[in-house]
Motif scaffolding. Structure first.
Motif, PDB file in Angstrom:
ATOM      1  N   CYS A 175       0.690   1.733   2.021  1.00  0.00           N
ATOM      2  CA  CYS A 175       1.441   1.349   0.822  1.00  0.00           C
ATOM      3  C   CYS A 175       1.959  -0.074   1.015  1.00  0.00           C
ATOM      4  O   CYS A 175       2.846  -0.318   1.845  1.00  0.00           O
ATOM      5  CB  CYS A 175       2.596   2.320   0.585  1.00  0.00           C
ATOM      6  SG  CYS A 175       3.632   1.905  -0.835  1.00  0.00           S
ATOM      7  N   THR A 176       1.440  -1.025   0.252  1.00  0.00           N
ATOM      8  CA  THR A 176       1.763  -2.432   0.484  1.00  0.00           C
ATOM      9  C   THR A 176       3.193  -2.793   0.105  1.00  0.00           C
ATOM     10  O   THR A 176       3.786  -3.692   0.703  1.00  0.00           O
ATOM     11  CB  THR A 176       0.794  -3.326  -0.304  1.00  0.00           C
ATOM     12  OG1 THR A 176       0.872  -2.998  -1.702  1.00  0.00           O
ATOM     13  CG2 THR A 176      -0.638  -3.118   0.179  1.00  0.00           C
ATOM     14  N   LYS A 177       3.760  -2.096  -0.893  1.00  0.00           N
ATOM     15  CA  LYS A 177       5.105  -2.436  -1.348  1.00  0.00           C
ATOM     16  C   LYS A 177       6.195  -1.624  -0.659  1.00  0.00           C
ATOM     17  O   LYS A 177       7.380  -1.907  -0.836  1.00  0.00           O
ATOM     18  CB  LYS A 177       5.214  -2.247  -2.865  1.00  0.00           C
ATOM     19  CG  LYS A 177       4.360  -3.231  -3.663  1.00  0.00           C
ATOM     20  CD  LYS A 177       4.585  -3.047  -5.157  1.00  0.00           C
ATOM     21  CE  LYS A 177       3.763  -4.043  -5.965  1.00  0.00           C
ATOM     22  NZ  LYS A 177       3.946  -3.868  -7.427  1.00  0.00           N
TER      23      LYS A 177
ATOM     24  N   CYS B 143       5.488   5.941  -2.889  1.00  0.00           N
ATOM     25  CA  CYS B 143       5.045   4.562  -2.684  1.00  0.00           C
ATOM     26  C   CYS B 143       5.395   3.743  -3.916  1.00  0.00           C
ATOM     27  O   CYS B 143       5.093   4.148  -5.045  1.00  0.00           O
ATOM     28  CB  CYS B 143       3.538   4.542  -2.439  1.00  0.00           C
ATOM     29  SG  CYS B 143       2.797   2.904  -2.423  1.00  0.00           S
TER      30      CYS B 143
ATOM     31  N   GLY C  12      -2.388   0.085  -4.270  1.00  0.00           N
ATOM     32  CA  GLY C  12      -2.023  -1.278  -4.640  1.00  0.00           C
ATOM     33  C   GLY C  12      -2.220  -1.614  -6.087  1.00  0.00           C
ATOM     34  O   GLY C  12      -1.675  -2.594  -6.581  1.00  0.00           O
TER      35      GLY C  12
ATOM     36  N   ARG D  40      -2.004  -0.861 -10.345  1.00  0.00           N
ATOM     37  CA  ARG D  40      -1.024  -0.192 -11.178  1.00  0.00           C
ATOM     38  C   ARG D  40      -1.275  -0.477 -12.648  1.00  0.00           C
ATOM     39  O   ARG D  40      -1.501  -1.603 -13.038  1.00  0.00           O
ATOM     40  CB  ARG D  40       0.390  -0.641 -10.823  1.00  0.00           C
ATOM     41  CG  ARG D  40       1.449   0.047 -11.678  1.00  0.00           C
ATOM     42  CD  ARG D  40       2.831  -0.432 -11.340  1.00  0.00           C
ATOM     43  NE  ARG D  40       3.773   0.045 -12.322  1.00  0.00           N
ATOM     44  CZ  ARG D  40       4.944  -0.518 -12.563  1.00  0.00           C
ATOM     45  NH1 ARG D  40       5.310  -1.569 -11.879  1.00  0.00           N
ATOM     46  NH2 ARG D  40       5.753  -0.043 -13.476  1.00  0.00           N
TER      47      ARG D  40
ATOM     48  N   ASN E 114       4.064   1.177  -5.063  1.00  0.00           N
ATOM     49  CA  ASN E 114       2.872   0.787  -5.816  1.00  0.00           C
ATOM     50  C   ASN E 114       2.583   1.738  -6.971  1.00  0.00           C
ATOM     51  O   ASN E 114       1.926   1.377  -7.943  1.00  0.00           O
ATOM     52  CB  ASN E 114       1.646   0.777  -4.899  1.00  0.00           C
ATOM     53  CG  ASN E 114       1.729  -0.267  -3.809  1.00  0.00           C
ATOM     54  OD1 ASN E 114       2.823  -0.628  -3.398  1.00  0.00           O
ATOM     55  ND2 ASN E 114       0.590  -0.746  -3.326  1.00  0.00           N
TER      56      ASN E 114
ATOM     57  N   TYR F  12      -2.624   3.951  -7.679  1.00  0.00           N
ATOM     58  CA  TYR F  12      -1.359   3.234  -7.562  1.00  0.00           C
ATOM     59  C   TYR F  12      -0.989   3.008  -6.104  1.00  0.00           C
ATOM     60  O   TYR F  12      -0.580   1.932  -5.697  1.00  0.00           O
ATOM     61  CB  TYR F  12      -0.220   4.038  -8.200  1.00  0.00           C
ATOM     62  CG  TYR F  12      -0.234   4.083  -9.704  1.00  0.00           C
ATOM     63  CD1 TYR F  12      -0.904   3.128 -10.436  1.00  0.00           C
ATOM     64  CD2 TYR F  12       0.432   5.096 -10.379  1.00  0.00           C
ATOM     65  CE1 TYR F  12      -0.903   3.186 -11.818  1.00  0.00           C
ATOM     66  CE2 TYR F  12       0.433   5.154 -11.750  1.00  0.00           C
ATOM     67  CZ  TYR F  12      -0.241   4.199 -12.470  1.00  0.00           C
ATOM     68  OH  TYR F  12      -0.232   4.256 -13.821  1.00  0.00           O
ATOM     69  N   GLU F  13      -1.117   4.056  -5.292  1.00  0.00           N
ATOM     70  CA  GLU F  13      -0.669   3.967  -3.905  1.00  0.00           C
ATOM     71  C   GLU F  13      -1.457   2.929  -3.115  1.00  0.00           C
ATOM     72  O   GLU F  13      -0.978   2.392  -2.133  1.00  0.00           O
ATOM     73  CB  GLU F  13      -0.791   5.331  -3.229  1.00  0.00           C
ATOM     74  CG  GLU F  13       0.209   6.336  -3.757  1.00  0.00           C
ATOM     75  CD  GLU F  13       0.188   7.616  -2.967  1.00  0.00           C
ATOM     76  OE1 GLU F  13      -0.730   7.781  -2.159  1.00  0.00           O
ATOM     77  OE2 GLU F  13       1.086   8.440  -3.153  1.00  0.00           O
TER      78      GLU F  13
ATOM     79  N   LYS G 114      -0.553   7.539   3.108  1.00  0.00           N
ATOM     80  CA  LYS G 114      -1.309   7.780   1.881  1.00  0.00           C
ATOM     81  C   LYS G 114      -2.138   9.057   1.952  1.00  0.00           C
ATOM     82  O   LYS G 114      -2.530   9.596   0.916  1.00  0.00           O
ATOM     83  CB  LYS G 114      -2.211   6.591   1.567  1.00  0.00           C
ATOM     84  CG  LYS G 114      -3.356   6.391   2.553  1.00  0.00           C
ATOM     85  CD  LYS G 114      -4.243   5.238   2.126  1.00  0.00           C
ATOM     86  CE  LYS G 114      -5.437   5.079   3.076  1.00  0.00           C
ATOM     87  NZ  LYS G 114      -6.301   3.956   2.670  1.00  0.00           N
TER      88      LYS G 114
END
Length: 522
Positions: free
Chosen positions: A149-151, A163, A27, A29, A165, A24-25, A123
């Motif tokens: 973490c992209t989000k 995160c 990207g 999910r 994500n 998830y972290e 991360k």
């Protein structure tokens, strides 16, 4: 080898919240919600199966965040000496003061199968704990970016970062949890989930409920694989497995694997079980396991020790004559395994050691496990909670300072060195954590959500074992196996407790207190 064991611990920690947490972290999910309607399917949640004694025998001692007062004291012996309630697992919820309310104004809901709570916005930051789907948190208002973490990250109360994500919904008011389709763990029971054993080699687990044709194709592919490869696991990646496997198949599991079940579904008059991971298997290919009902004893203090447990059923003996080394069986005097007997002393007759009771009856020492008082080791505080495991006796005694408060039988490593001797500290506590790709038991390669797991040395842990009842005899590949009820009792006894609503935590990381001492002797 050591590096592999360390990696297993890290993987096990992530598996405590599901294999997906780390993914998830980065990207990806897979939300823990019902993402696809089941057309023409009758869905019914199964009734919770009893785990060991009926609930009336072991009271449901409320968690701190539950209404009402505990119905029994878990530290007071019941009529037979066993516990009548479980100690609480979580700290009481902390009421936000004005400063905390201002710092964490947002409401969060965990929607993914699991999320890792990290010490910082990286991360690779140290893991503080794990939250599972349905957990609610308070979060800060502003997103923080960076750290892979992209989000973006949110700080949560009382500690750590999540995160987005990983599957976290944030709102000004508490988000609706109606889409969460994963049951919460049963913290007031001997086992937190419903456990089923795979009974057929090559059992397919499906992403969704399959059609008859899809199921037939999956079975044919499994039969073909087993004929060519035996019980070797089939790769899970679609690019690596045979093309005959239909896309609806997530993976194949062999007999002896264990899964946790979240619900039951019926399609075209076929019954399926849905696992906590959101995949389906046909019900006839699994069998439910409820675990041993054996329980240890709550102690009033050191006056209750020593306690002698019968670990092998063998006939009692007596001397043929006074002072004779010739022994004869006592007819009709065979003590039940895991029962207790009031022996008075250990004696040597010939070259063999025996325990002798007040009537002169004897039992070979190898058939008896003794719970005894151990001196508190250096470095353990005068009022600290700690645990002693004796590998020779296969017993566990839990202490508050110098006072023994609980004892039971365990199963440790089958070979010397598997369960490491020494004074250790708890490294992580999990309500449940999966153990995969390591042969933790003879008939189990993969066990989802091993209950009440407490790691104390690399991949070695105290945990509940529902797949056997051989407590008092060596059995494991290093871990300290307890009955599910005893593992639950001990999980609430050891320190520190989990923050309210958390599924796992790392004692001694960040602001968390260090874990209880685990003393292993032989």
């Amino acid at each position: 080898m050591q590096r592999r064991r360390v990696l297993e611990v890290l993987v096990s920690f992530v598996l405590g919240g599901g294999l997906v947490a780390g993914f998830y972290e980065l990207g990806g999910r897979t939300p823990a919600v019902a993402t696809e309607p089941l057309e023409a399917v009758a869905v019914a949640e199964p009734e919770a199966a009893p785990a060991g004694p009926e609930p009336a025998e072991i009271a449901a001692a409320p968690e701190p965040d539950r209404a009402g007062e505990p119905t029994a004291d878990p530290y007071t012996p019941g009529p037979d000496g066993s516990y009548t309630a479980f100690p609480t697992i979580h700290d009481p919820p902390v009421e936000l003061d004005a400063a905390a309310e201002a710092k964490y104004p947002k409401h969060g809901l965990v929607t993914g199968q699991a999320v890792l709570v990290r010490e910082r916005t990286e991360k690779d930051g140290r893991i503080l704990g794990i939250l599972r789907a349905g957990a609610r948190v308070r979060a800060d208002a502003a997103l923080s970016f960076g750290g892979g973490c992209t989000k973006g990250w949110h700080a949560i109360f009382p500690a750590g970062w999540i995160c987005l994500n990983a599957g976290l919904e944030i709102g000004d008011t508490p988000p609706d949890d109606g889409a969460i389709n994963i049951p919460a763990p049963r913290l007031d029971r001997q086992m937190p989930y419903e456990y089923w054993r795979v009974s057929h080699d090559g059992t397919p687990f499906f992403h969704r409920l399959p059609s008859f044709t899809e199921a037939d194709l999956a079975d044919a592919a499994a039969k073909q694989w087993i004929a060519a490869n035996g019980r070797a696991p089939m790769p899970t990646s679609p690019t690596e497995r045979p093309p005959e496997v239909p896309a609806v198949v997530k993976e194949y599991l062999n007999a002896g694997y264990y899964v946790t079940v979240a619900g039951e579904a019926v399609k075209s008059e076929r019954r399926f079980l849905r696992t906590l991971r959101g995949v389906f298997a046909r019900k006839y290919q699994l069998e439910q396991r409820e675990g041993s009902s054996f329980t240890g004893l709550v102690l009033r203090g050191e006056e209750d020790l020593p306690i002698y447990w019968i670990v092998r059923e063998t006939a009692m003996l007596r001397r043929a004559a006074e002072s004779s080394e010739l022994l004869q069986k006592v007819e009709g005097k065979v003590l039940e395994r895991r029962s207790r007997h009031p022996f008075k002393r250990k004696v040597t007759i010939g070259t063999t050691q025996y325990y002798e009771d007040g009537e002169g009856l004897l039992m070979p020492a190898y058939a008896v496990g003794q719970s005894y008082k151990l001196r508190r080791p250096p470095g353990v505080g005068a009022d600290e909670r700690w645990v002693h495991v004796d590998l020779s006796e296969q017993v566990l005694v839990a202490y508050q300072g110098d006072r023994p408060v609980f004892t039971t039988l365990v199963s440790t490593g089958k070979e010397p060195g598997m369960t490491p001797v020494g004074v250790h500290r708890l490294q992580s506590k999990h309500v449940a954590t999966s153990m995969r790709d390591q042969p933790i038991e003879e008939d189990a390669y993969s066990i989802e959500d091993v209950p009440w797991t407490q790691y104390f040395h690399n991949s070695v842990a105290l945990h509940g074992a529902f797949w056997h009842g051989g407590f008092g005899l060596v059995r494991s590949h290093g871990c300290v196996n307890l009955s599910p009820g005893d593992a639950r009792w001990l999980f609430g006894f050891t320190e520190p407790h989990l923050p309210a609503g958390w599924h796992a935590m790392s004692p001694g990381v960040g602001s968390f207190a260090r874990g209880s001492a685990i003393v292993i002797t032989e």
